[in-house]
Design a protein around this motif. Structure first.
Motif, PDB file in Angstrom:
ATOM      1  N   ALA A 161      -4.803   9.846   1.292  1.00 46.95           N
ATOM      2  CA  ALA A 161      -3.412  10.051   0.858  1.00 46.95           C
ATOM      3  C   ALA A 161      -3.328  10.737  -0.507  1.00 46.95           C
ATOM      4  CB  ALA A 161      -2.679   8.717   0.823  1.00 46.95           C
ATOM      5  N   VAL A 162      -4.182  10.348  -1.464  1.00 45.76           N
ATOM      6  CA  VAL A 162      -4.076  10.930  -2.801  1.00 45.76           C
ATOM      7  C   VAL A 162      -4.394  12.418  -2.781  1.00 45.76           C
ATOM      8  CG1 VAL A 162      -6.471  10.469  -3.553  1.00 45.76           C
ATOM      9  CG2 VAL A 162      -4.602  10.496  -5.234  1.00 45.76           C
ATOM     10  N   ARG A 163      -5.281  12.826  -1.876  1.00 44.41           N
ATOM     11  CA  ARG A 163      -5.619  14.242  -1.778  1.00 44.41           C
ATOM     12  C   ARG A 163      -4.519  15.034  -1.083  1.00 44.41           C
ATOM     13  NH1 ARG A 163      -9.966  11.249  -2.443  1.00 44.41           N
ATOM     14  NH2 ARG A 163     -11.756  12.141  -3.564  1.00 44.41           N
ATOM     15  N   ILE A 164      -3.887  14.438  -0.100  1.00 40.15           N
ATOM     16  CA  ILE A 164      -2.763  15.093   0.572  1.00 40.15           C
ATOM     17  C   ILE A 164      -1.566  15.195  -0.366  1.00 40.15           C
ATOM     18  CG2 ILE A 164      -1.119  14.904   2.482  1.00 40.15           C
ATOM     19  CD1 ILE A 164      -3.991  15.681   3.291  1.00 40.15           C
ATOM     20  N   TYR A 165      -1.290  14.112  -1.062  1.00 38.27           N
ATOM     21  CA  TYR A 165      -0.126  14.068  -1.960  1.00 38.27           C
ATOM     22  C   TYR A 165      -0.254  15.110  -3.070  1.00 38.27           C
ATOM     23  CZ  TYR A 165       3.475  12.209  -5.055  1.00 38.27           C
ATOM     24  OH  TYR A 165       4.585  12.071  -5.864  1.00 38.27           O
ATOM     25  N   ASN A 166      -1.452  15.208  -3.674  1.00 41.12           N
ATOM     26  CA  ASN A 166      -1.660  16.133  -4.787  1.00 41.12           C
ATOM     27  C   ASN A 166      -2.172  17.500  -4.347  1.00 41.12           C
ATOM     28  OD1 ASN A 166      -1.069  14.400  -7.179  1.00 41.12           O
ATOM     29  ND2 ASN A 166      -2.711  13.162  -6.312  1.00 41.12           N
ATOM     30  N   GLU A 167      -2.488  17.623  -3.070  1.00 36.01           N
ATOM     31  CA  GLU A 167      -3.024  18.864  -2.508  1.00 36.01           C
ATOM     32  C   GLU A 167      -4.230  19.360  -3.305  1.00 36.01           C
ATOM     33  OE1 GLU A 167       0.217  21.650  -1.821  1.00 36.01           O
ATOM     34  OE2 GLU A 167       0.497  20.729   0.160  1.00 36.01           O
ATOM     35  N   VAL A 168      -5.208  18.456  -3.442  1.00 36.51           N
ATOM     36  CA  VAL A 168      -6.458  18.783  -4.111  1.00 36.51           C
ATOM     37  C   VAL A 168      -7.619  18.266  -3.270  1.00 36.51           C
ATOM     38  CG1 VAL A 168      -5.481  18.728  -6.442  1.00 36.51           C
ATOM     39  CG2 VAL A 168      -6.424  16.639  -5.466  1.00 36.51           C
ATOM     40  N   ASP A 169      -8.768  18.917  -3.397  1.00 37.97           N
ATOM     41  CA  ASP A 169     -10.018  18.452  -2.803  1.00 37.97           C
ATOM     42  C   ASP A 169      -9.944  18.358  -1.278  1.00 37.97           C
ATOM     43  OD1 ASP A 169     -12.601  17.518  -2.581  1.00 37.97           O
ATOM     44  OD2 ASP A 169     -12.100  15.461  -3.153  1.00 37.97           O
ATOM     45  N   LEU A 170      -9.787  19.520  -0.636  1.00 44.88           N
ATOM     46  CA  LEU A 170      -9.752  19.563   0.821  1.00 44.88           C
ATOM     47  C   LEU A 170     -11.040  18.995   1.415  1.00 44.88           C
ATOM     48  CD1 LEU A 170      -8.580  20.390   3.545  1.00 44.88           C
ATOM     49  CD2 LEU A 170      -9.383  22.729   3.111  1.00 44.88           C
ATOM     50  N   GLU A 171     -12.179  19.266   0.792  1.00 44.34           N
ATOM     51  CA  GLU A 171     -13.435  18.723   1.293  1.00 44.34           C
ATOM     52  C   GLU A 171     -13.410  17.197   1.293  1.00 44.34           C
ATOM     53  OE1 GLU A 171     -18.254  18.781   0.308  1.00 44.34           O
ATOM     54  OE2 GLU A 171     -16.857  20.028  -0.853  1.00 44.34           O
ATOM     55  N   GLY A 172     -12.816  16.611   0.250  1.00 48.51           N
ATOM     56  CA  GLY A 172     -12.732  15.162   0.164  1.00 48.51           C
ATOM     57  C   GLY A 172     -11.854  14.540   1.239  1.00 48.51           C
ATOM     58  N   GLU A 204       0.816  -1.206   0.000  1.00 53.56           N
ATOM     59  CA  GLU A 204       0.000   0.000   0.000  1.00 53.56           C
ATOM     60  C   GLU A 204       0.856   1.265   0.000  1.00 53.56           C
ATOM     61  OE1 GLU A 204      -3.119   0.684  -0.390  1.00 53.56           O
ATOM     62  OE2 GLU A 204      -3.784  -1.392  -0.563  1.00 53.56           O
ATOM     63  N   TRP A 205       0.843   1.975  -1.137  1.00 53.84           N
ATOM     64  CA  TRP A 205       1.615   3.208  -1.267  1.00 53.84           C
ATOM     65  C   TRP A 205       1.146   4.274  -0.283  1.00 53.84           C
ATOM     66  CZ3 TRP A 205      -1.296   7.468  -2.254  1.00 53.84           C
ATOM     67  CH2 TRP A 205      -2.587   7.245  -2.749  1.00 53.84           C
ATOM     68  N   CYS A 206      -0.123   4.210   0.125  1.00 51.84           N
ATOM     69  CA  CYS A 206      -0.656   5.256   1.002  1.00 51.84           C
ATOM     70  C   CYS A 206       0.030   5.268   2.360  1.00 51.84           C
ATOM     71  CB  CYS A 206      -2.159   5.093   1.172  1.00 51.84           C
ATOM     72  SG  CYS A 206      -2.689   3.558   1.970  1.00 51.84           S
ATOM     73  N   ILE A 207       0.584   4.138   2.783  1.00 45.12           N
ATOM     74  CA  ILE A 207       1.240   4.077   4.098  1.00 45.12           C
ATOM     75  C   ILE A 207       2.437   5.019   4.136  1.00 45.12           C
ATOM     76  CG2 ILE A 207       2.583   2.582   5.638  1.00 45.12           C
ATOM     77  CD1 ILE A 207       0.702   0.292   4.835  1.00 45.12           C
ATOM     78  N   GLU A 208       3.300   4.926   3.139  1.00 45.35           N
ATOM     79  CA  GLU A 208       4.483   5.789   3.101  1.00 45.35           C
ATOM     80  C   GLU A 208       4.100   7.256   2.929  1.00 45.35           C
ATOM     81  OE1 GLU A 208       8.673   6.344   0.575  1.00 45.35           O
ATOM     82  OE2 GLU A 208       7.297   4.699   0.106  1.00 45.35           O
ATOM     83  N   VAL A 209       3.113   7.516   2.056  1.00 43.65           N
ATOM     84  CA  VAL A 209       2.688   8.894   1.825  1.00 43.65           C
ATOM     85  C   VAL A 209       2.206   9.541   3.118  1.00 43.65           C
ATOM     86  CG1 VAL A 209       0.903  10.307   0.723  1.00 43.65           C
ATOM     87  CG2 VAL A 209       2.137   8.616  -0.615  1.00 43.65           C
ATOM     88  N   ASP A 225      -1.160   2.375  11.272  1.00 47.17           N
ATOM     89  CA  ASP A 225      -0.665   1.219  12.027  1.00 47.17           C
ATOM     90  C   ASP A 225      -1.642   0.046  11.931  1.00 47.17           C
ATOM     91  OD1 ASP A 225       1.538   2.685  12.814  1.00 47.17           O
ATOM     92  OD2 ASP A 225       0.731   3.182  14.801  1.00 47.17           O
ATOM     93  N   ARG A 226      -2.912   0.354  12.022  1.00 46.09           N
ATOM     94  CA  ARG A 226      -3.926  -0.708  11.922  1.00 46.09           C
ATOM     95  C   ARG A 226      -3.871  -1.378  10.545  1.00 46.09           C
ATOM     96  NH1 ARG A 226     -10.530   0.033  12.725  1.00 46.09           N
ATOM     97  NH2 ARG A 226     -11.111  -2.089  12.047  1.00 46.09           N
ATOM     98  N   LEU A 227      -3.717  -0.580   9.493  1.00 46.68           N
ATOM     99  CA  LEU A 227      -3.656  -1.157   8.154  1.00 46.68           C
ATOM    100  C   LEU A 227      -2.457  -2.084   8.015  1.00 46.68           C
ATOM    101  CD1 LEU A 227      -4.681  -1.420   5.274  1.00 46.68           C
ATOM    102  CD2 LEU A 227      -3.387   0.667   4.695  1.00 46.68           C
ATOM    103  N   GLU A 228      -1.316  -1.684   8.518  1.00 47.01           N
ATOM    104  CA  GLU A 228      -0.132  -2.548   8.431  1.00 47.01           C
ATOM    105  C   GLU A 228      -0.373  -3.875   9.147  1.00 47.01           C
ATOM    106  OE1 GLU A 228       3.799   0.143   7.852  1.00 47.01           O
ATOM    107  OE2 GLU A 228       2.940   0.187   9.869  1.00 47.01           O
TER     108      GLU A 228
END
Length: 286
Positions: free
Chosen positions: A250-261, A130-135, A157-160
């Motif tokens: 993670a995808v929204r944080i990484y790309n800094e888009v869609d704060l509402e999402g 899961e790439w989202c863990i590192e992000v 941590d729970r996902l891992e």
């Protein structure tokens, strides 16, 4: 986003695919791509380079097996994409229909089951990396989530831990779309599935990695019954449901888009995980 993006020209499409298209007009795309159509053909122009052509090649395999999927057109060079202003694009027959909603849950569930019953496709198997863990670990102090950092890290941590448990459980693997939600479905005027979209993340994986979508809608039990769910594995459901919300965050944080999402798709989803899993327990055997 993408409103000023121009489509490839008719000459570019003809030279790349050997197909004559008309005037390409903007069409609703999605989070990953811009889209255009002339009413007969559909062009998908990715914002980021797709990993491979495998998902596009798969569309022809699925269509040949009776699954309602628009088969990507093979380019003249043997690939499935061409380049336009540094971005890759693919060409499909245009399929008319309205975007699916959760009111179409029964039809979507049955279509998912039909895909899962295909047994003769050779595809890579999921490894649940899961790439989202590192992000999220790298960006836990991002201003959009810093005030809820402890909550994010507890879920990471729970996902891992869930991934470690899930990898130790031997369950059947099926053809999994991994994003078979209403936004990837078109429905015709009679309420039938016109097409299933976006096969770029398809792998052989436990069916729970698709079926978890039921838990994200307003009536999970209805979806699970329409699918014919029984003897599901709760650990794999937990993995898929939790990973989806963390990826959406993670995808929204990484790309800094869609704060509402960040709140709706991310935190609201994370806070519903345990309640969603409780709903699914009658359909699980462990």
């Amino acid at each position: 986003m993408g409103s000023d993006v121009r489509p490839p020209t008719t000459t570019q499409v003809r030279d790349a695919f050997g197909v004559e298209v008309g005037e390409l007009r903007p069409h609703p795309g999605g989070f990953e791509a811009d889209a255009f159509t002339d009413g007969r053909w559909f062009v998908k122009l990715w914002r980021q380079r797709p990993d491979s052509d495998a998902g596009l090649a798969l569309t022809a395999e699925l269509a040949a097996r009776g699954i309602p999927v628009p088969a990507a057109v093979r380019a003249l060079d043997g690939s499935y994409t061409s380049e336009h202003h540094g971005r890759r694009y693919a060409l499909f027959p245009f399929v008319d229909g309205r975007r699916g909603t959760w009111n179409d849950a029964d039809a979507i569930a049955r279509a998912m089951r039909a895909v899962h019953e295909i047994t003769d496709l050779v595809l890579p198997r999921t490894d649940m990396d899961e790439w989202c863990i590192e992000v999220l670990r790298d960006r836990h102090d991002h201003p959009w989530i810093v005030d809820r950092r402890d909550e994010v890290m507890a879920n990471v941590d729970r996902l891992e831990a869930v991934i470690e448990r899930a990898r130790a459980i031997d369950v059947p693997h099926v053809v999994c779309h991994h994003d078979l939600f209403p936004h990837n479905v078109l429905v015709d005027r009679d309420g039938r599935i016109a097409t299933l979209l976006d096969w770029g993340h398809t792998m052989l994986a436990p069916r729970e990695h698709d079926v978890f979508a039921a838990l994200c809608g307003p009536d999970p039990v209805r979806f699970l019954r329409a699918y014919g769910a029984e003897r599901l594995d709760l650990t794999h459901l937990e993995y898929a449901r939790l990973a989806r919300s963390l990826r959406d965050l993670a995808v929204r944080i990484y790309n800094e888009v869609d704060l509402e999402g960040v709140n709706t798709w991310g935190f609201d989803g994370l806070r519903r995980v345990d309640a969603d899993l409780a709903i699914s327990r009658p359909f699980c055997d462990r």
